[in-house]
Design a protein around this motif. Structure first.
Motif, PDB file in Angstrom:
ATOM      1  N   VAL A  30       0.834  -1.200   0.000  1.00  0.00           N
ATOM      2  CA  VAL A  30       0.000   0.000   0.000  1.00  0.00           C
ATOM      3  C   VAL A  30       0.872   1.254   0.000  1.00  0.00           C
ATOM      4  O   VAL A  30       0.634   2.204  -0.752  1.00  0.00           O
ATOM      5  CB  VAL A  30      -0.948  -0.007   1.222  1.00  0.00           C
ATOM      6  CG1 VAL A  30      -1.698   1.319   1.323  1.00  0.00           C
ATOM      7  CG2 VAL A  30      -1.936  -1.154   1.117  1.00  0.00           C
ATOM      8  N   VAL A  31       1.907   1.260   0.851  1.00  0.00           N
ATOM      9  CA  VAL A  31       2.838   2.390   0.891  1.00  0.00           C
ATOM     10  C   VAL A  31       3.542   2.547  -0.447  1.00  0.00           C
ATOM     11  O   VAL A  31       3.727   3.667  -0.951  1.00  0.00           O
ATOM     12  CB  VAL A  31       3.866   2.197   2.033  1.00  0.00           C
ATOM     13  CG1 VAL A  31       4.938   3.281   1.976  1.00  0.00           C
ATOM     14  CG2 VAL A  31       3.164   2.222   3.381  1.00  0.00           C
ATOM     15  N   LEU A  32       3.933   1.430  -1.046  1.00  0.00           N
ATOM     16  CA  LEU A  32       4.623   1.471  -2.333  1.00  0.00           C
ATOM     17  C   LEU A  32       3.729   2.063  -3.418  1.00  0.00           C
ATOM     18  O   LEU A  32       4.179   2.872  -4.237  1.00  0.00           O
ATOM     19  CB  LEU A  32       5.062   0.060  -2.721  1.00  0.00           C
ATOM     20  CG  LEU A  32       6.051  -0.080  -3.874  1.00  0.00           C
ATOM     21  CD1 LEU A  32       7.355   0.629  -3.543  1.00  0.00           C
ATOM     22  CD2 LEU A  32       6.311  -1.550  -4.165  1.00  0.00           C
ATOM     23  N   ALA A  33       2.446   1.676  -3.428  1.00  0.00           N
ATOM     24  CA  ALA A  33       1.517   2.230  -4.418  1.00  0.00           C
ATOM     25  C   ALA A  33       1.330   3.727  -4.211  1.00  0.00           C
ATOM     26  O   ALA A  33       1.287   4.498  -5.182  1.00  0.00           O
ATOM     27  CB  ALA A  33       0.166   1.509  -4.318  1.00  0.00           C
ATOM     28  N   ALA A  34       1.253   4.159  -2.949  1.00  0.00           N
ATOM     29  CA  ALA A  34       1.111   5.593  -2.668  1.00  0.00           C
ATOM     30  C   ALA A  34       2.350   6.365  -3.115  1.00  0.00           C
ATOM     31  O   ALA A  34       2.245   7.455  -3.695  1.00  0.00           O
ATOM     32  CB  ALA A  34       0.857   5.802  -1.172  1.00  0.00           C
ATOM     33  N   LEU A  35       3.534   5.807  -2.855  1.00  0.00           N
ATOM     34  CA  LEU A  35       4.772   6.461  -3.286  1.00  0.00           C
ATOM     35  C   LEU A  35       4.840   6.556  -4.805  1.00  0.00           C
ATOM     36  O   LEU A  35       5.322   7.554  -5.350  1.00  0.00           O
ATOM     37  CB  LEU A  35       5.978   5.687  -2.758  1.00  0.00           C
ATOM     38  CG  LEU A  35       6.284   5.810  -1.262  1.00  0.00           C
ATOM     39  CD1 LEU A  35       7.397   4.849  -0.873  1.00  0.00           C
ATOM     40  CD2 LEU A  35       6.677   7.243  -0.907  1.00  0.00           C
ATOM     41  N   LEU A  36       4.360   5.522  -5.496  1.00  0.00           N
ATOM     42  CA  LEU A  36       4.371   5.537  -6.962  1.00  0.00           C
ATOM     43  C   LEU A  36       3.515   6.676  -7.496  1.00  0.00           C
ATOM     44  O   LEU A  36       3.925   7.414  -8.406  1.00  0.00           O
ATOM     45  CB  LEU A  36       3.871   4.192  -7.496  1.00  0.00           C
ATOM     46  CG  LEU A  36       3.815   4.036  -9.015  1.00  0.00           C
ATOM     47  CD1 LEU A  36       5.218   4.087  -9.607  1.00  0.00           C
ATOM     48  CD2 LEU A  36       3.133   2.732  -9.403  1.00  0.00           C
TER      49      LEU A  36
END
Length: 352
Positions: A30-36
């Motif tokens: 989830v954090v990775l998708a937000a950072l993307l």
């Protein structure tokens, strides 16, 4: 309250399912998708999260589609893939060597890749072909071959009827010193413009990355990550001494050699894609280890954490100053204190 592991049986095969590592991976994704999304939003033409998501779902204006898909998405995906590869490579090295200081940065792999790339940039530039095929194909290929050669050299020199972690780290530090010295020698004898291009590369940068960088790294990781995850089922047994592991039915030398070669290839591919981004392979497995609460660095968790670290560092590099910094500068600044922490901690544990 401690959550216990449960067993999952599929036919005659059973697996242990630990809820905490799964929750950590889910939260990290989830954090990775937000950072993307945030990484794609920021730039000379600011976009909103709604505009980015709209483009990713197939909508948006032509301008938004061009900015997202041609200018920013390749850079973001390159950072994600490279960070994941470095995180997984570091996790394998640290699990096999049983040392949190074991990473491609300290074992000579990334600097070996640097020697290969800087050699091509220096000599191709002197021949006037650095902007042609040498830049798009020759530099990544030379980095890949250089990293493979350095990693296999470390493995061969450290082998003494098996691999001992402390000896492999010492050999790796020696190879790193030799490779870094030779790299800087090439920078001094090369043309000034070639040296400038080489310095940008060996710092580690995502600037100017396009789909031609994403596709090769993506294809390589599509093969290497499943291979590492499948082969990684023996890592738990390799935490014991060799005699105990053999008693459990593990072909210790073959399994260890296979996984180390996979880790070397992962680090070499990542370095070929974006240059030697420092300390990600060192820190990502340890962060994933502490979040998951496992006995060894979790492989898939290290992939996700590594990708998130590179993307977060890239965001900092693009926003902290008016002039964009190479992402390797940010990871080095963040990773150097962490390396000192690990050294101090290892020294204290050795005294106990």
């Amino acid at each position: 309250m401690k959550v216990r592991a449960r067993s999952l049986r599929v036919g005659a095969t059973s697996f242990r399912v630990r809820p905490r590592p799964l929750l950590v991976v889910a939260a990290s994704l989830v954090v990775l998708a937000a950072l993307l999304v945030v990484d794609v939003m920021i730039g000379d033409f600011p976009l909103t999260a709604t505009q980015v998501v709209d483009v990713l779902l197939g909508g948006g204006t032509r301008r938004d589609q061009f900015v997202v898909m041609e200018l920013r998405m390749p850079r973001a995906l390159t950072g994600l893939l490279v960070g994941g590869a470095l995180g997984l490579s570091g996790a394998i090295f640290q699990a096999i060597v049983r040392n949190p200081l074991a990473s491609p940065d300290l074992l000579g792999v990334t600097w070996g890749a640097g020697v290969g790339a800087v050699t091509v940039i220096t000599f191709a530039g002197s021949l006037g072909v650095v902007t042609g095929s040498a830049a798009s194909v020759g530099v990544p290929l030379a980095a890949l071959l250089g990293g493979l050669f350095a990693g296999l050299l470390v493995y061969g020199l450290a082998w003494r009827q098996g691999i001992e972690g402390f000896r492999m780290v010492l050999v790796g530090i020696g190879i790193t010193a030799v490779a870094s010295s030779f790299t800087h020698y090439l920078l001094t004898v090369g043309d000034v413009l070639d040296a400038g291009r080489a310095m940008v590369w060996i710092t580690g940068s995502l600037n100017g990355r396009g789909w031609e960088h994403v596709v090769p790294v993506g294809i390589a990781l599509a093969v290497l990550i499943p291979t590492a995850l499948i082969g990684g089922h023996v890592l738990g047994a390799l935490q014991f001494d060799d005699q105990t592991a053999r008693g459990l039915g593990i072909r210790v030398d073959a399994a260890r050699s296979f996984l180390i070669i996979v880790a070397i290839v992962l680090a070499s591919v990542a370095t070929a894609g974006a240059g030697p981004i420092a300390f990600v392979a060192l820190a990502a497995p340890q962060i994933a280890l502490r979040l998951s609460g496992t006995a060894q660095p979790p492989l898939f968790g290290s992939v996700v954490v590594g990708g998130a670290l590179v993307m977060l560092s890239d965001l900092v590099a693009r926003t902290i100053y008016k002039t964009e910094l190479p992402v390797g500068v940010v990871t080095a600044v963040l990773g150097a204190p962490y390396l000192m922490f690990l050294l101090i901690r290892s020294r204290r544990e050795a005294r106990v």
